[in-house]
Design a protein around this motif. Structure first.
Motif, PDB file in Angstrom:
ATOM      1  N   PRO A 473       0.848  -1.195   0.000  1.00  0.00           N
ATOM      2  CA  PRO A 473       0.000   0.000   0.000  1.00  0.00           C
ATOM      3  C   PRO A 473       0.881   1.241   0.000  1.00  0.00           C
ATOM      4  CG  PRO A 473       0.054  -0.967   2.179  1.00  0.00           C
ATOM      5  CD  PRO A 473       0.782  -1.928   1.283  1.00  0.00           C
ATOM      6  N   SER A 475       0.741   3.696   1.816  1.00  0.00           N
ATOM      7  CA  SER A 475       1.044   4.114   3.201  1.00  0.00           C
ATOM      8  C   SER A 475       2.340   3.518   3.717  1.00  0.00           C
ATOM      9  CB  SER A 475      -0.112   3.712   4.130  1.00  0.00           C
ATOM     10  OG  SER A 475      -0.328   2.306   4.084  1.00  0.00           O
ATOM     11  N   GLU A 485      -0.795  10.071   0.166  1.00  0.00           N
ATOM     12  CA  GLU A 485      -1.632  10.165  -1.034  1.00  0.00           C
ATOM     13  C   GLU A 485      -1.840  11.614  -1.479  1.00  0.00           C
ATOM     14  OE1 GLU A 485      -5.191   7.907  -0.241  1.00  0.00           O
ATOM     15  OE2 GLU A 485      -4.153   5.998  -0.540  1.00  0.00           O
ATOM     16  N   LYS A 489      -4.166   8.569  -5.180  1.00  0.00           N
ATOM     17  CA  LYS A 489      -4.212   7.181  -4.730  1.00  0.00           C
ATOM     18  C   LYS A 489      -3.473   6.291  -5.721  1.00  0.00           C
ATOM     19  CE  LYS A 489      -8.539   7.504  -2.141  1.00  0.00           C
ATOM     20  NZ  LYS A 489      -9.896   6.949  -1.938  1.00  0.00           N
ATOM     21  N   ILE A 580       0.608   5.978  -9.441  1.00  0.00           N
ATOM     22  CA  ILE A 580      -0.271   6.977  -8.846  1.00  0.00           C
ATOM     23  C   ILE A 580      -1.329   7.427  -9.856  1.00  0.00           C
ATOM     24  CG2 ILE A 580      -0.374   9.192  -7.638  1.00  0.00           C
ATOM     25  CD1 ILE A 580       1.391   7.100  -6.264  1.00  0.00           C
ATOM     26  N   THR A 584      -7.183  11.513  -9.136  1.00  0.00           N
ATOM     27  CA  THR A 584      -7.925  10.648  -8.219  1.00  0.00           C
ATOM     28  C   THR A 584      -9.322  11.173  -7.915  1.00  0.00           C
ATOM     29  OG1 THR A 584      -5.965   9.712  -7.174  1.00  0.00           O
ATOM     30  CG2 THR A 584      -7.946   9.793  -5.839  1.00  0.00           C
ATOM     31  N   THR A 591      -8.350  -1.247  -4.875  1.00  0.00           N
ATOM     32  CA  THR A 591      -7.051  -1.908  -5.008  1.00  0.00           C
ATOM     33  C   THR A 591      -7.207  -3.414  -4.870  1.00  0.00           C
ATOM     34  OG1 THR A 591      -6.648  -1.692  -2.643  1.00  0.00           O
ATOM     35  CG2 THR A 591      -5.817   0.072  -4.062  1.00  0.00           C
ATOM     36  N   LEU A 604      -5.299  -2.274  -9.815  1.00  0.00           N
ATOM     37  CA  LEU A 604      -6.261  -1.221  -9.517  1.00  0.00           C
ATOM     38  C   LEU A 604      -7.462  -1.336 -10.436  1.00  0.00           C
ATOM     39  CD1 LEU A 604      -4.000   1.982  -9.186  1.00  0.00           C
ATOM     40  CD2 LEU A 604      -4.898   0.581  -7.324  1.00  0.00           C
ATOM     41  N   SER A 617     -14.465  -0.134  -2.347  1.00  0.00           N
ATOM     42  CA  SER A 617     -13.033   0.139  -2.442  1.00  0.00           C
ATOM     43  C   SER A 617     -12.344  -0.446  -1.224  1.00  0.00           C
ATOM     44  CB  SER A 617     -12.785   1.648  -2.525  1.00  0.00           C
ATOM     45  OG  SER A 617     -11.401   1.916  -2.441  1.00  0.00           O
ATOM     46  N   ASN A 619      -9.441   0.771  -0.251  1.00  0.00           N
ATOM     47  CA  ASN A 619      -8.538   1.798   0.271  1.00  0.00           C
ATOM     48  C   ASN A 619      -9.046   2.348   1.588  1.00  0.00           C
ATOM     49  OD1 ASN A 619      -6.838   1.520  -1.807  1.00  0.00           O
ATOM     50  ND2 ASN A 619      -7.421   3.389  -2.897  1.00  0.00           N
TER      51      ASN A 619
END
Length: 619
Positions: A473, A475, A485, A489, A580, A584, A591, A604, A617, A619
């Motif tokens: 991810p 993150s 992000e 995303k 990326i 977004t 994901t 994605l 989602s 996310n």
């Protein structure tokens, strides 16, 4: 412009011009002879807007386009440089790879395809004349009839000449020598001698009396033999006199050889095939009709229907009639009826529009768009069409339906069926069409509720991993700009190879001078940034190589950048690749749950944000 774009995408995905030995098109398909079919990206080609299907059959890689095939093939041929006949001639050896059956089907299809439209048009004209004579609107002695009959009958009478040209082109020998051999077979003095039953000899060897007008097999055999003889003759003569003495020697040998040996053998083969077909037909005509009427489109799918074309023409040459064409017409009309059934029942606008347009083309004998775009897609529709064609074919076979001219089987060929069994043939064709419509409407088509109600909902864009590796991810990325992000995303990949590929089909929108990042816009408008490594801009392009240019159109999976992750780590940088979605805010993004990916793994799913549409989602 759309055709130009589609042509470019097809060319890229078949492996480029360097992977093409030959390419040509028929009424609905671009047909390739590829050096290596494994280089072709079949799934990507099938997903291109404007492509109905991809078929691999008879040694050919066939891209089914539909009625606009000529408009797509023209720019493709220009982009690939397919007019370079010298290049083609150098590839003769690779062109003839495949099984003997594949090579035979490829030979037949490429020989008849160039003039199939003219052959069908002439056949329809002959059928129309038969209709006019049967209604006493014309007499066979009138000038109008004689002129129109010459227009319709000449291509059949001189068929060996046309085949001599196209077969010579296919076998890459002198086309005018091929025509010269064929012209000798139909030369009036020889035709008159054979017709009168006079004895003829060549150097004391008796020549078997035979008529070669409207024949198929003798000239095809002759050109096949010429393809082995001509290279030998070329080695004998020096290049300075080759242009004169190679044709001279070829004609000197091939014309007598064809009249003495090849022609009689070809005629005997033709007569034997015709007798075999008619014998099977006469033994159980209903069964023959059921098989041909039911499975003709199956033959078309695998490309083996071309094997029947010489048989049909040979039947006409031997007896003046052919039993296969009315049976094949039942299959054509049953598929057309199935398309009409889908049209009447479908609520989805795209399905309805496709079914409606292909119903019209099906009536005129073009069934590939129906088969690949409609009936095979819905499966049960195809089965309903097969059943309907089989029943209609059995009726026609029982009635003894026959054609009096070669045509592209369709409603336009009905006049050529006038004669023995005509009423039964009409009944069989009507049953095929109506039954195909009814069975499909009630049993052969079930529309998905989501498909019928969501015509205006934009489709998802499925984005693949740009590189093989471990998925993370955003993150988890050690860079605040990406992990929060702020850029958008997406997903991160710890690479295990060195080539970054296009995650979608689209256009390159930004190429960075340091090659550590690249931007692109998908065909559906998704803006993507691929960033290779963290702070790798400081390497100033070291260990990176960009393979594309700004503004270049690329297909999903096309190589974009090569880099060296190991060298980058040795320099103290993190080589993690970030994918990326920079716009977004326009999308709902889901994901994958996968933890590892190859370049073919979907990572994605991006769907435009539309009111009242809920998309889950992770996310």
């Amino acid at each position: 412009m759309e055709q130009e774009k589609l042509a470019k995408q097809i060319l890229e995905n078949v492996g480029g011009s360097q992977n093409i030995n030959e390419a040509w098109h028929c009424a609905t398909r671009i047909r390739f002879k590829l050096k290596d079919e494994n280089q072709a990206q079949t799934e990507k080609i099938e997903n291109l807007p404007g492509v109905i299907a991809v078929v691999k059959s008879a040694g050919q890689y066939q891209v089914v386009i539909g009625n606009s095939v000529a408009q797509v093939f023209s720019p493709l041929a220009r982009q690939a440089g397919l007019n370079n006949t010298e290049k083609d001639s150098q590839n003769t050896e690779t062109t003839d790879k495949g099984t003997i059956f594949d090579r035979f089907i490829g030979y037949i299809s490429s020989v008849f395809t160039p003039f199939l439209g003219a052959l069908a048009g002439a056949g329809i004209l002959k059928g129309l004349l038969a209709l006019l004579v049967s209604f006493n609107w014309l007499t066979e002695k009138s000038g109008t009839y004689l002129i129109w009959n010459a227009a319709g009958d000449s291509i059949f009478y001189f068929l060996p000449v046309v085949l001599g040209l196209t077969a010579a082109k296919r076998m890459k020998v002198d086309q005018f020598v091929g025509m010269g051999i064929a012209l000798a077979l139909v030369y009036p003095d020889l035709v008159n001698v054979f017709s009168d039953g006079q004895n003829l000899s060549f150097l004391g060897i008796p020549v078997i009396s035979a008529t070669y007008t409207s024949s198929v097999i003798p000239i095809l055999l002759a050109i096949w033999i010429l393809s082995y003889l001509e290279p030998i003759i070329k080695k004998i003569f020096p290049e300075a006199v080759r242009n004169i003495f190679v044709p001279f020697t070829s004609l000197l040998i091939m014309v007598p050889l064809t009249l003495l040996v090849v022609g009689p053998i070809g005629s005997a083969i033709g007569a034997g095939i015709s007798s075999l077909v008619m014998g099977a037909y006469n033994f159980v005509p209903a069964l023959a009709g059921l098989i041909v009427g039911g499975f003709w489109e199956v033959f078309v799918i695998f490309g083996v229907h071309w094997a029947f074309v010489p048989i049909m023409i040979n039947n006409l040459s031997q007896s003046g009639t052919d039993v296969l064409q009315p049976l094949a017409a039942a299959a054509v009309l049953s598929q057309t009826g199935a398309a009409l059934g889908v049209f009447l029942k479908a609520h989805n606008k795209k399905t309805k529009a496709l079914a409606g347009s292909t119903t019209i083309t099906g009536l005129f004998g073009i069934t590939e768009p129906i088969v690949y775009g409609i009936t095979l897609k819905f499966k049960r529709s195809f089965i309903c069409a097969v059943i309907s064609g089989a029943i209609g074919g059995a009726i026609i076979g029982t009635a003894g339906g026959r054609a009096t001219a070669q045509t592209l089987v369709s409603v336009l060929s009905i006049p050529t069926f006038i004669g023995h069994g005509f009423v039964g043939t009409l009944i069989g064709l009507t049953v095929s069409f109506i039954l195909g419509t009814i069975l499909t409407f009630f049993f052969g088509f079930k529309e998905d509720s989501n498909e019928s109600n969501n015509d205006d909902i934009p489709s998802k864009t499925r984005i693949n991993s740009p590189i093989a590796g471990t998925l993370l991810p955003l993150s988890a990325v050690n860079d605040e700009v990406f992990s929060t992000e702020t850029m958008g995303k997406g997903i991160a990949i710890v690479p295990t190879n060195n080539t970054v590929t296009a995650p979608v089909s689209g256009t390159i929108s930004a190429v960075f001078p340091t090659s550590h990042a690249i931007g692109m816009t998908s065909d559906s408008g998704v803006e993507i940034l691929l960033h290779l490594g963290i702070d790798t801009v400081e390497l100033e392009g070291k260990y990176f190589e960009t393979l594309v240019q700004n503004g270049q159109v690329v297909s999903q999976g096309a190589p974009l950048i090569k880099f060296d992750p190991e060298k980058i780590k040795e320099e103290g940088y993190d080589p993690t690749v970030m994918l990326i979605i920079t716009n977004t805010n326009q999308y709902t993004i889901a994901t994958t749950n996968e933890t590892a990916a190859t370049s073919d793994t979907e990572v994605l799913s991006v769907e435009p944000q539309v009111a009242n549409i809920q998309v889950s989602s992770n996310n």
